[in-house]
Design a protein around this motif. Sequence first.
Motif, PDB file in Angstrom:
ATOM      1  N   SER A   6       0.907  -0.797   0.391  1.00 34.99           N
ATOM      2  CA  SER A   6       0.021   0.025  -0.099  1.00 34.99           C
ATOM      3  C   SER A   6       0.892   1.214  -0.343  1.00 34.99           C
ATOM      4  CB  SER A   6      -0.830  -0.341   1.406  1.00 34.99           C
ATOM      5  OG  SER A   6       0.153   0.116   2.048  1.00 34.99           O
ATOM      6  N   GLY A   7       0.062   2.323  -0.163  1.00 35.49           N
ATOM      7  CA  GLY A   7       0.694   3.998  -0.163  1.00 35.49           C
ATOM      8  C   GLY A   7       1.204   4.268  -1.313  1.00 35.49           C
ATOM      9  N   GLY A   8       0.941   3.739  -2.414  1.00 36.31           N
ATOM     10  CA  GLY A   8       1.110   4.081  -3.640  1.00 36.31           C
ATOM     11  C   GLY A   8       0.139   5.804  -4.290  1.00 36.31           C
ATOM     12  N   GLY A   9      -0.100   5.996  -5.010  1.00 41.65           N
ATOM     13  CA  GLY A   9      -0.556   7.213  -5.550  1.00 41.65           C
ATOM     14  C   GLY A   9      -0.363   7.985  -6.640  1.00 41.65           C
ATOM     15  N   GLY A  15       9.257  15.172  -5.980  1.00 41.82           N
ATOM     16  CA  GLY A  15       7.616  14.727  -4.703  1.00 41.82           C
ATOM     17  C   GLY A  15       8.520  13.647  -3.498  1.00 41.82           C
ATOM     18  N   PHE A  16       7.965  12.877  -3.093  1.00 43.61           N
ATOM     19  CA  PHE A  16       8.376  11.411  -1.499  1.00 43.61           C
ATOM     20  C   PHE A  16       6.401  10.948  -2.160  1.00 43.61           C
ATOM     21  CE2 PHE A  16       6.390  12.538   2.295  1.00 43.61           C
ATOM     22  CZ  PHE A  16       6.241  14.563   1.838  1.00 43.61           C
ATOM     23  N   LEU A  17       7.049   9.546  -1.662  1.00 38.88           N
ATOM     24  CA  LEU A  17       5.946   8.637  -0.989  1.00 38.88           C
ATOM     25  C   LEU A  17       6.875   7.433  -0.667  1.00 38.88           C
ATOM     26  CD1 LEU A  17       3.953   7.570  -3.854  1.00 38.88           C
ATOM     27  CD2 LEU A  17       3.544   8.408  -2.288  1.00 38.88           C
ATOM     28  N   ARG A  18       5.490   6.587   0.291  1.00 39.25           N
ATOM     29  CA  ARG A  18       6.287   5.635   0.696  1.00 39.25           C
ATOM     30  C   ARG A  18       5.020   4.748   1.340  1.00 39.25           C
ATOM     31  NH1 ARG A  18       7.976   5.913   7.861  1.00 39.25           N
ATOM     32  NH2 ARG A  18       9.919   7.401   6.666  1.00 39.25           N
ATOM     33  N   LEU A  19       5.849   3.190   0.590  1.00 42.13           N
ATOM     34  CA  LEU A  19       5.127   2.637  -0.069  1.00 42.13           C
ATOM     35  C   LEU A  19       5.330   1.307   1.772  1.00 42.13           C
ATOM     36  CD1 LEU A  19       6.054   1.342  -3.556  1.00 42.13           C
ATOM     37  CD2 LEU A  19       4.169   3.719  -2.434  1.00 42.13           C
ATOM     38  N   GLN A  80      10.473   4.002   1.065  1.00 42.08           N
ATOM     39  CA  GLN A  80      11.235   5.420   1.195  1.00 42.08           C
ATOM     40  C   GLN A  80      10.949   5.851  -0.497  1.00 42.08           C
ATOM     41  OE1 GLN A  80       9.331   7.587   3.062  1.00 42.08           O
ATOM     42  NE2 GLN A  80      10.041   9.123   1.889  1.00 42.08           N
ATOM     43  N   MET A  81      10.380   7.025  -0.611  1.00 37.20           N
ATOM     44  CA  MET A  81      10.800   6.881  -2.165  1.00 37.20           C
ATOM     45  C   MET A  81      11.116   8.673  -1.989  1.00 37.20           C
ATOM     46  SD  MET A  81       9.291   4.011  -4.639  1.00 37.20           S
ATOM     47  CE  MET A  81       7.345   5.526  -4.553  1.00 37.20           C
ATOM     48  N   ASN A  82      12.535   8.909  -2.235  1.00 37.55           N
ATOM     49  CA  ASN A  82      12.531  10.900  -3.179  1.00 37.55           C
ATOM     50  C   ASN A  82      12.656  10.824  -4.054  1.00 37.55           C
ATOM     51  OD1 ASN A  82      11.664  10.870   0.527  1.00 37.55           O
ATOM     52  ND2 ASN A  82      13.632  10.242   1.276  1.00 37.55           N
ATOM     53  N   THR A 107       0.790  -1.598  -5.233  1.00 33.78           N
ATOM     54  CA  THR A 107       0.292  -0.536  -5.252  1.00 33.78           C
ATOM     55  C   THR A 107       0.815   0.212  -6.639  1.00 33.78           C
ATOM     56  OG1 THR A 107       0.300   1.273  -3.813  1.00 33.78           O
ATOM     57  CG2 THR A 107       2.588   0.305  -3.603  1.00 33.78           C
ATOM     58  N   LEU A 108      -0.561   0.877  -7.217  1.00 28.69           N
ATOM     59  CA  LEU A 108       0.450   1.852  -8.605  1.00 28.69           C
ATOM     60  C   LEU A 108       0.637   3.671  -7.492  1.00 28.69           C
ATOM     61  CD1 LEU A 108      -0.203   2.692 -11.545  1.00 28.69           C
ATOM     62  CD2 LEU A 108      -2.499   3.533 -10.989  1.00 28.69           C
ATOM     63  N   VAL A 109       2.714   3.081  -8.290  1.00 28.86           N
ATOM     64  CA  VAL A 109       3.145   5.166  -7.904  1.00 28.86           C
ATOM     65  C   VAL A 109       2.724   5.267  -9.858  1.00 28.86           C
ATOM     66  CG1 VAL A 109       4.903   6.320  -7.516  1.00 28.86           C
ATOM     67  CG2 VAL A 109       4.293   3.915  -6.799  1.00 28.86           C
ATOM     68  N   THR A 110       2.273   6.628  -9.766  1.00 28.98           N
ATOM     69  CA  THR A 110       2.001   7.544 -10.666  1.00 28.98           C
ATOM     70  C   THR A 110       2.960   9.106 -10.644  1.00 28.98           C
ATOM     71  OG1 THR A 110       0.390   6.968 -11.107  1.00 28.98           O
ATOM     72  CG2 THR A 110       0.816   9.238 -12.295  1.00 28.98           C
ATOM     73  N   VAL A 111       3.966   9.427 -10.736  1.00 26.58           N
ATOM     74  CA  VAL A 111       4.682  10.170 -11.075  1.00 26.58           C
ATOM     75  C   VAL A 111       4.313  11.562 -12.599  1.00 26.58           C
ATOM     76  CG1 VAL A 111       7.119  11.090 -11.025  1.00 26.58           C
ATOM     77  CG2 VAL A 111       6.212   9.415  -9.863  1.00 26.58           C
ATOM     78  N   SER A 112       3.677  12.207 -12.111  1.00 27.87           N
ATOM     79  CA  SER A 112       3.345  12.951 -13.719  1.00 27.87           C
ATOM     80  C   SER A 112       2.875  14.588 -12.798  1.00 27.87           C
ATOM     81  CB  SER A 112       2.109  12.427 -13.866  1.00 27.87           C
ATOM     82  OG  SER A 112       1.994  13.308 -14.774  1.00 27.87           O
ATOM     83  N   SER A 113       2.986  14.892 -13.615  1.00 25.55           N
ATOM     84  CA  SER A 113       3.369  16.891 -13.187  1.00 25.55           C
ATOM     85  C   SER A 113       0.980  16.833 -13.967  1.00 25.55           C
ATOM     86  CB  SER A 113       3.871  18.328 -13.529  1.00 25.55           C
ATOM     87  OG  SER A 113       4.022  17.775 -14.906  1.00 25.55           O
TER      88      SER A 113
END
Length: 113
Positions: A6-9, A15-19, A80-82, A107-113
């Motif tokens: 879990s934790g994607g988005g 930016g950063f996310l923690r899975l 931890q993704m920075n 869990t899907l991680v999308t990096v986009s502006s």
Amino acid sequence: VQLQASGGGLVQPGGFLRLSCTASGNSFSITVMGWYRQAPGNQRELVARITAGRSTNYADSVKGRFTIFRDNLKNTVYLQMNSLKPEDTAVYYCNTAPSMISWGQGTLVTVSS
């Protein structure tokens, strides 16, 4: 054994996310765990792994930006993704390393502006 990631988005570049990934079972603390990812059209790849002794290894593409760590009391491994980049966009999975358990949904991680 079951794995639940879990934790994607959606996050902007930089930016950063923690899975998080929680495992069932009694042998988590002695198991080498890994985070994998699969981008559209690509094969699944291992991006980080952590041993029972907490030694870590990273793919060159994420080295210096991602950190894997674990909490054995919670049977949970984290990523931890920075400094995220658009090329980090993928479905992220956890599994043993090498993978020996049925893959969960990820869990899907999308990096986009």
